[in-house]
Each structure stands twice: as structure tokens, then as C-alpha cells.
Design an enzyme around this catalytic site. Structure first.
Site, PDB file in Angstrom:
ATOM      1  N   ASP A  92      -4.895   3.426  -1.358  1.00 22.64           N
ATOM      2  CA  ASP A  92      -5.933   3.694  -0.370  1.00 22.64           C
ATOM      3  C   ASP A  92      -6.455   5.115  -0.538  1.00 22.64           C
ATOM      4  OD1 ASP A  92      -6.153   1.288   1.294  1.00 22.64           O
ATOM      5  OD2 ASP A  92      -4.068   1.690   1.809  1.00 22.64           O
TER       6      ASP A  92
ATOM      7  N   SER B 299       0.841  -1.195   0.000  1.00 25.15           N
ATOM      8  CA  SER B 299       0.000   0.000   0.000  1.00 25.15           C
ATOM      9  C   SER B 299       0.873   1.241   0.000  1.00 25.15           C
ATOM     10  CB  SER B 299      -0.907   0.014   1.230  1.00 25.15           C
ATOM     11  OG  SER B 299      -1.514   1.281   1.380  1.00 25.15           O
TER      12      SER B 299
ATOM     13  N   MET C  20     -11.140  -5.990   6.123  1.00 25.31           N
ATOM     14  CA  MET C  20     -10.362  -5.024   6.896  1.00 25.31           C
ATOM     15  C   MET C  20     -10.049  -5.633   8.265  1.00 25.31           C
ATOM     16  SD  MET C  20      -9.798  -2.526   4.923  1.00 25.31           S
ATOM     17  CE  MET C  20      -8.951  -1.527   6.172  1.00 25.31           C
TER      18      MET C  20
ATOM     19  N   HIS D 194      -1.304  -1.172  -4.201  1.00 26.68           N
ATOM     20  CA  HIS D 194      -2.566  -0.877  -3.527  1.00 26.68           C
ATOM     21  C   HIS D 194      -2.660   0.616  -3.231  1.00 26.68           C
ATOM     22  CE1 HIS D 194      -6.081  -2.017  -1.115  1.00 26.68           C
ATOM     23  NE2 HIS D 194      -5.670  -1.147  -0.207  1.00 26.68           N
TER      24      HIS D 194
ATOM     25  N   HIS E  32      -8.669   1.043  -3.471  1.00 26.14           N
ATOM     26  CA  HIS E  32      -9.634   0.842  -2.386  1.00 26.14           C
ATOM     27  C   HIS E  32     -10.276   2.187  -2.051  1.00 26.14           C
ATOM     28  CE1 HIS E  32     -10.186  -0.406   2.134  1.00 26.14           C
ATOM     29  NE2 HIS E  32     -11.333  -0.272   1.510  1.00 26.14           N
TER      30      HIS E  32
ATOM     31  N   MET F 118     -12.309   4.287   0.131  1.00 24.82           N
ATOM     32  CA  MET F 118     -12.901   4.505   1.450  1.00 24.82           C
ATOM     33  C   MET F 118     -13.516   5.896   1.443  1.00 24.82           C
ATOM     34  SD  MET F 118      -9.932   2.799   3.827  1.00 24.82           S
ATOM     35  CE  MET F 118      -8.626   2.942   2.602  1.00 24.82           C
TER      36      MET F 118
END
Length: 218
Positions: free
Chosen positions: A38, A11, A140, A36, A69, A71
Site C-alpha cells: 500500500d 498487506s 475498497m 500487497h 496499490h 494511493m
């Protein structure tokens, strides 16, 4: 599932953004499978990270799969932007999507693989109806929002439950896990059913990323 590959996805949340291209190149040479990303908006989670422009910069740096990802609230408004920026996979949160099937179909219609993430308090049973339509489920193992948190041990049982569902409903499903992943717990999470390990601090802050990635894949 033995036929599914063992992957490691560093990440970039834990990378040094003053030399992001160099950091990505380093972990790519070290054996990373995905990069990855975030994405946090300060509303769905208590932190703000970056938008599509960083994903676009990552895309110019690597040919690896970009695993993004989201969020964020109302992810359906931004999915097209992240795919256009270079994301190969888009993961949204089950808890945020009122019309999850519609959002999953939106991701697929844009040519990306579709993933759904579950927060620590959300049971895997909530995905029973959508599981056959997914490419990826991201568990998660910390509360989303910040890097460097301690692994939540109950995530092991959660992985086992999801793996059992996968074997019945979608044998090709990838199961990823994110949060506190390290050399100390990677064997247990893989035995519980995780195929893709998302690791930030463990890889980017390792004195030997290649050695760390090899251990996470073992």
C-alpha cells in the site's frame, strides 16, 4: 467465477517493519499468494507509507507476485519506478486518473498487470468502458488511508454488481477487495464475487497465519 483462483494477499502495511523480511517469509510459508504493498503519499490519502525502495526490498525477499496499490496523486509519474522496483501488478485509483485508459496502457507497456481501484463512494458503473482492458479491479471496503478499519457492509452489493459486469465484459478479470477483511466476512465477500482478499491485520497479527490464510481461502 469458479474458474478463477481464490487468493489471499497480505498487506505489509500491518507488518512489523523492523523485521519485514522475516514477516514476509512467514506469510509466504503460511500460504500467501501475493504480497500487497500500500503506497500512500499524504495527499491522495491522509497518510504516508513508503516508496519504490521498500518494494525493491520486498522483491529481494520473495518470489511471490508483488501487488502494488498506488494511493497517490499523479500515479503515472511513478509507475515506471514501481515496476522497476519489482511490482508485478500496479493498481491506480479511478478517481485520480484523468486519462485512465492511457494510464492502464502505460502499466501494461511496462510489462505489469493493470488494476483500477474504486473508493467506497465510487460506483462500479464508472468502469464499464475500461473493464475489458483491465487485469484487476480492487474494491475498497474501507476509506483508503489507514489499516485496521471496519468493513463497509454495502461493499457486498458492490461486489455483486461488479461480478455481473465481469461476466459480460471480461470473464478473466480478477476482483480484489481491501479493507476490514476477516474470517468473519470472507465467505460472504467470496460468494459476492471477490477472488483476491487483501488482508493486513487479519494475517500479520494472527497467532496462526497459516490457519487464518486457509480460512480466508475457503
Amino acid at each position: 467465477m469458479e474458474h478463477l483462483p481464490k487468493l489471499v494477499a497480505p498487506s505489509i502495511l500491518s507488518a512489523d517493519f523492523t523485521k519485514l523480511a522475516e514477516e514476509i517469509s512467514l506469510v509466504e510459508r503460511a500460504g500467501a499468494d501475493w504480497i500487497h504493498c500500500d503506497v500512500m503519499d499524504g495527499r491522495y490519502v491522509p497518510n504516508i507509507t513508503f516508496g519504490p525502495f521498500i518494494v525493491e526490498a520486498v522483491r529481494r525477499t520473495t518470489s511471490l507476485t508483488i501487488d502494488t496499490h498506488l494511493m497517490i496523486v499523479e500515479p503515472e509519474k511513478y509507475i515506471a519506478d514501481f515496476v522497476k522496483a519489482g511490482s508485478n501488478q500496479i493498481t491506480v485509483h479511478q478517481e485520480e486518473c484523468k486519462h485512465l485508459h492511457r494510464t492502464v496502457e502505460q502499466i501494461k507497456s511496462l510489462g505489469a498487470k493493470a488494476g483500477v481501484s474504486l473508493n467506497p463512494s465510487t460506483p462500479v458503473s464508472t468502469l464499464e468502458e475500461i473493464l475489458p482492458d483491465l487485469d484487476l479491479v480492487l474494491i475498497m471496503s474501507v476509506n483508503p488511508g489507514f489499516g485496521g478499519q471496519k468493513f463497509i457492509e454495502r461493499s457486498i452489493e458492490k461486489l455483486k454488481k461488479l461480478d455481473a459486469m465481469r461476466q459480460v465484459l471480461n470473464p478473466t478479470l480478477m476482483i480484489a477487495i481491501d479493507g476490514g477483511i476477516s474470517e468473519q466476512n470472507c465467505t460472504r465477500v467470496r460468494k459476492a464475487g471477490a477472488n483476491a482478499l487483501i488482508a493486513g491485520s487479519a494475517v500479520f497479527r494472527s497467532p496462526n497465519p497459516a490457519e487464518t490464510i486457509a480460512k480466508l481461502k475457503a
